[in-house]
Scaffold this motif. Structure first.
Motif, mmCIF file in Angstrom:
data_model
loop_
_atom_site.group_PDB
_atom_site.id
_atom_site.type_symbol
_atom_site.label_atom_id
_atom_site.label_comp_id
_atom_site.label_asym_id
_atom_site.label_seq_id
_atom_site.Cartn_x
_atom_site.Cartn_y
_atom_site.Cartn_z
ATOM 1 N N ASN A 142 0.805 -1.238 0.000
ATOM 2 C CA ASN A 142 0.000 0.000 0.000
ATOM 3 C C ASN A 142 0.837 1.287 0.000
ATOM 4 O OD1 ASN A 142 -2.385 -1.581 0.166
ATOM 5 N ND2 ASN A 142 -2.060 -1.778 2.389
ATOM 6 N N SER A 143 2.139 1.187 -0.270
ATOM 7 C CA SER A 143 2.947 2.403 -0.338
ATOM 8 C C SER A 143 2.744 3.072 -1.699
ATOM 9 C CB SER A 143 4.441 2.070 -0.180
ATOM 10 O OG SER A 143 4.712 1.696 1.140
ATOM 11 N N SER A 144 2.500 4.372 -1.690
ATOM 12 C CA SER A 144 2.384 5.091 -2.960
ATOM 13 C C SER A 144 3.771 5.235 -3.579
ATOM 14 C CB SER A 144 1.760 6.463 -2.731
ATOM 15 O OG SER A 144 2.537 7.209 -1.819
ATOM 16 N N LEU A 145 3.798 5.336 -4.903
ATOM 17 C CA LEU A 145 5.076 5.365 -5.619
ATOM 18 C C LEU A 145 5.636 6.782 -5.714
ATOM 19 C CD1 LEU A 145 4.422 2.892 -8.578
ATOM 20 C CD2 LEU A 145 5.468 2.426 -6.350
ATOM 21 N N LEU A 146 6.939 6.840 -5.694
ATOM 22 C CA LEU A 146 7.653 8.093 -5.931
ATOM 23 C C LEU A 146 7.734 8.311 -7.433
ATOM 24 C CD1 LEU A 146 9.334 10.232 -4.298
ATOM 25 C CD2 LEU A 146 11.340 8.830 -4.759
ATOM 26 N N ASP A 147 7.666 9.556 -7.888
ATOM 27 C CA ASP A 147 7.823 9.781 -9.329
ATOM 28 C C ASP A 147 9.244 9.420 -9.747
ATOM 29 O OD1 ASP A 147 9.434 12.603 -9.860
ATOM 30 O OD2 ASP A 147 8.389 12.539 -7.917
ATOM 31 N N SER A 205 12.527 13.017 4.694
ATOM 32 C CA SER A 205 11.517 12.678 5.697
ATOM 33 C C SER A 205 11.283 11.166 5.702
ATOM 34 C CB SER A 205 10.208 13.394 5.393
ATOM 35 O OG SER A 205 9.660 12.900 4.184
ATOM 36 N N SER A 206 10.686 10.663 6.783
ATOM 37 C CA SER A 206 10.436 9.221 6.884
ATOM 38 C C SER A 206 9.479 8.753 5.792
ATOM 39 C CB SER A 206 9.870 8.877 8.267
ATOM 40 O OG SER A 206 8.686 9.609 8.519
ATOM 41 N N ASN A 207 8.500 9.583 5.435
ATOM 42 C CA ASN A 207 7.559 9.230 4.373
ATOM 43 C C ASN A 207 8.280 9.152 3.023
ATOM 44 O OD1 ASN A 207 4.860 8.777 3.278
ATOM 45 N ND2 ASN A 207 5.042 10.839 2.403
ATOM 46 N N MET A 208 9.189 10.095 2.782
ATOM 47 C CA MET A 208 9.960 10.104 1.542
ATOM 48 C C MET A 208 10.864 8.873 1.468
ATOM 49 S SD MET A 208 10.792 11.610 -1.271
ATOM 50 C CE MET A 208 12.117 11.942 -2.422
ATOM 51 N N TYR A 267 12.271 3.584 -0.967
ATOM 52 C CA TYR A 267 12.600 2.161 -0.908
ATOM 53 C C TYR A 267 11.532 1.301 -1.583
ATOM 54 C CZ TYR A 267 16.738 2.744 1.966
ATOM 55 O OH TYR A 267 18.003 3.086 2.402
ATOM 56 N N SER A 268 10.255 1.647 -1.372
ATOM 57 C CA SER A 268 9.199 0.845 -1.994
ATOM 58 C C SER A 268 9.225 0.987 -3.514
ATOM 59 C CB SER A 268 7.831 1.246 -1.449
ATOM 60 O OG SER A 268 7.527 2.589 -1.759
ATOM 61 N N THR A 269 9.491 2.205 -4.009
ATOM 62 C CA THR A 269 9.555 2.417 -5.458
ATOM 63 C C THR A 269 10.799 1.770 -6.051
ATOM 64 O OG1 THR A 269 8.426 4.541 -5.127
ATOM 65 C CG2 THR A 269 9.399 4.160 -7.289
ATOM 66 N N SER A 270 11.917 1.845 -5.344
ATOM 67 C CA SER A 270 13.152 1.189 -5.816
ATOM 68 C C SER A 270 12.917 -0.304 -6.001
ATOM 69 C CB SER A 270 14.284 1.406 -4.815
ATOM 70 O OG SER A 270 14.607 2.769 -4.696
ATOM 71 N N TRP A 271 12.259 -0.898 -5.011
ATOM 72 C CA TRP A 271 12.000 -2.341 -5.036
ATOM 73 C C TRP A 271 11.106 -2.738 -6.214
ATOM 74 C CZ3 TRP A 271 7.064 -4.398 -3.246
ATOM 75 C CH2 TRP A 271 7.033 -5.797 -3.182
ATOM 76 N N ARG A 306 0.751 0.732 -13.393
ATOM 77 C CA ARG A 306 -0.103 -0.398 -13.782
ATOM 78 C C ARG A 306 0.500 -1.708 -13.251
ATOM 79 N NH1 ARG A 306 -0.137 1.823 -18.995
ATOM 80 N NH2 ARG A 306 0.880 -0.039 -19.852
ATOM 81 N N TYR A 307 1.794 -1.812 -13.360
ATOM 82 C CA TYR A 307 2.516 -3.001 -12.880
ATOM 83 C C TYR A 307 2.314 -3.165 -11.375
ATOM 84 C CZ TYR A 307 6.557 -6.259 -12.719
ATOM 85 O OH TYR A 307 7.383 -7.356 -12.577
ATOM 86 N N ASN A 308 2.382 -2.065 -10.665
ATOM 87 C CA ASN A 308 2.244 -2.088 -9.211
ATOM 88 C C ASN A 308 0.826 -2.464 -8.772
ATOM 89 O OD1 ASN A 308 3.325 -1.636 -6.553
ATOM 90 N ND2 ASN A 308 2.239 0.315 -6.488
#
Length: 493
Positions: free
Chosen positions: A190-195, A209-212, A217-221, A276-278
């Motif tokens: 449920n983590s939103s993606l970074l652009d 920030s902790s949110n950033m 990390y979630s987007t990298s993965w 879409r992949y996510n």
């Protein structure tokens, strides 16, 4: 009559007393000695790991094979150079009570430290094959990639690939990479993606920030998963584009220009595909033939003195000072050379120089000392050179002598670090350069070591090496102050 009875009682009491004394003497021979604080531990040494444990042999053999297979898989699939460096030390605990004596905090089931004396992995109690070791595998993968490749990866790829491969699974014949069965319950669910523009250009994520950080990390993965497995999940194949991008980045091309020259789609279009992949509920993984690894190892039971000395070092490294001191005293009562060498240095720190010198002279007469003991002795003499100004040259010569002995017997980066400092004090800049480069060669992935080497190279005005070492710091470090200082040094060149 009463006097006779009184004498008879004295006689009987005396017999009872002698009987009790006799029983006490006999019983004393059978009183068990004070129980050792730890069970019997054994060292198991395979080609790339040294595993210390009090677990049963079958569990240890299984774990050693797992680690060797994991390493061989990464070497093969990531096309690493397969160089041999200092083996990874692994401590696997059987008892929760024992583990808590060295545990950094109660929330940590295990941890990985890349120290000047080599990488250390510590695993809390449990059946090794049933434990979730993905975090330890993640850190080990960082270590393995950095020591076996001079390639510079962008931060997002470095973290993404470590996360992807740390969840590797295998059976008798195949290795599965990219399995997403537990994705919904995962730490990035449920983590939103970074652009993607921010992801590609982000360099100092540790100050965000902790949110950033979570988004990064979630987007990298998921982005690395997408670039590696897009073709098996109904998207275009981007593996060749990724390879070209990484090659350009490694040559110093800025991320956005490298992307434009490598990918046939725009960042906006790739962002839409990634989203879409996510959102897909099922993502397919890939499986590869499992590398064939034959487990070869030697085992050796640790004596109690060595075990206490090792546990003292582990406890000290995690801030458990009271336990560390207690274990050290236990090792000292058993006359363990490593403990004695540590004690000599501590005596110097406590300004008990006479006692320290006596202990060091005793160690000098001891035969069969290993590299770590010589390293500790050299460190003690190095400190004495600072604390005894009138005997500075003598103490410095002794420090160099014992550190050179340590260097001959075993590869510890800290040996070279101390020698570099001593040669800097004597003005021998060529030896400074040789020793600090040799130190990094032994432990190429260690961030603090690269930081130290970079600082020396700035002072020595060696721009090529300074840029290399400090570039590693900027690329790998999670410490904002460390990164900022590395950038300042680079700007001063």
């Amino acid at each position: 009559m009463s006097k006779l009875l009184f004498n008879l009682r004295l006689f009987m009491d005396g017999m009872q007393l002698r009987k009790l004394l006799f029983l006490f003497v006999i019983y004393s021979f059978f009183i068990p000695p004070a129980q050792a604080e730890f069970n019997t531990w054994t060292e198991y040494k395979s080609p790339h790991f040294r595993l210390y444990s009090d677990l049963d042999k079958a569990q240890v053999e299984s774990a050693l094979l797992d680690f060797e297979v994991f390493r061989a898989t990464l070497i093969e699939l990531l096309h690493l150079d397969n160089k041999d460096f200092v083996p990874v030390d692994i401590y696997a605990f059987k008892s929760q009570n024992d583990y808590e004596k060295i545990q950094p905090n109660r929330k940590v089931d295990g941890y990985f430290q890349d120290t000047f004396r080599g990488p250390v992995m510590v695993i809390g109690p449990g059946k090794l094959r049933q434990l979730n070791l993905s975090t330890l595998y993640h850190e080990y993968l960082h270590y393995l990639v950095r020591v076996n490749s001079s390639f510079k990866y962008p931060r997002w790829f470095d973290e993404g690939i470590a996360e992807l491969y740390s969840s590797l699974e295998y059976d008798e014949d195949f290795v599965v990479i990219g399995k997403m069965a537990e994705r919904a319950a995962g730490k990035y669910a449920n983590s939103s993606l970074l652009d993607l523009e921010s992801l590609l250009t982000q360099t100092n994520i540790s100050s965000a920030s902790s949110n950033m950080i979570r988004k990064f990390y979630s987007t990298s993965w998921i982005f690395v998963h997408f670039l590696q497995f897009s073709s098996v999940n109904g998207f275009d194949d981007y593996r060749a584009s990724l390879t070209q991008f990484l090659n350009l980045y490694n040559k110093g091309v800025t991320p956005l220009i490298a992307f434009e020259q490598s990918f046939s789609v725009s960042l906006d279009e790739l962002q839409k595909q990634l989203e879409r992949y996510n959102r897909k509920r099922i993502l397919y993984a890939k499986r590869f033939a499992k590398p064939q690894v034959t487990l070869n190892y030697q085992s050796n039971e640790l004596n109690q003195g060595q075990l206490y000395a090792n546990m003292s070092h582990l406890a000290y490294s995690t801030g458990q000072k009271k336990n560390s001191d207690r274990f050290l005293e236990q090792a000292l009562t058993l006359n363990n050379p490593k403990a004695l060498s540590v004690k000599s240095f501590l005596l110097v720190r406590e300004r008990k120089t006479a006692k320290a010198l006596t202990l060091l002279e005793k160690l000098a007469r001891t035969k069969g000392l290993d590299a770590e003991v010589y390293l500790n002795v050299g460190q003690a003499y190095k400190e004495l050179a600072r604390r005894l100004p009138k005997r500075k040259d003598e103490m410095r010569r002794l420090a160099i002598y014992y550190l050179e002995q340590a260097k001959k017997l075993g590869g510890y980066s800290q040996t070279q670090v101390f020698l570099a400092d001593l040669y800097w004090q004597t003005g021998d800049t060529q030896k400074v350069s040789d020793e600090i480069i040799a130190a990094v060669a032994l432990m190429p992935s260690n961030i603090r070591l690269n930081y130290l080497a970079g600082s020396y190279m700035v002072k020595l005005k060696n721009k090529v090496y300074a840029r290399f070492f400090l570039g590693n710091v900027i690329n790998w470090s999670k410490n904002p102050k460390q990164i900022a200082q590395a950038q300042l040094w680079l700007a001063s060149l």
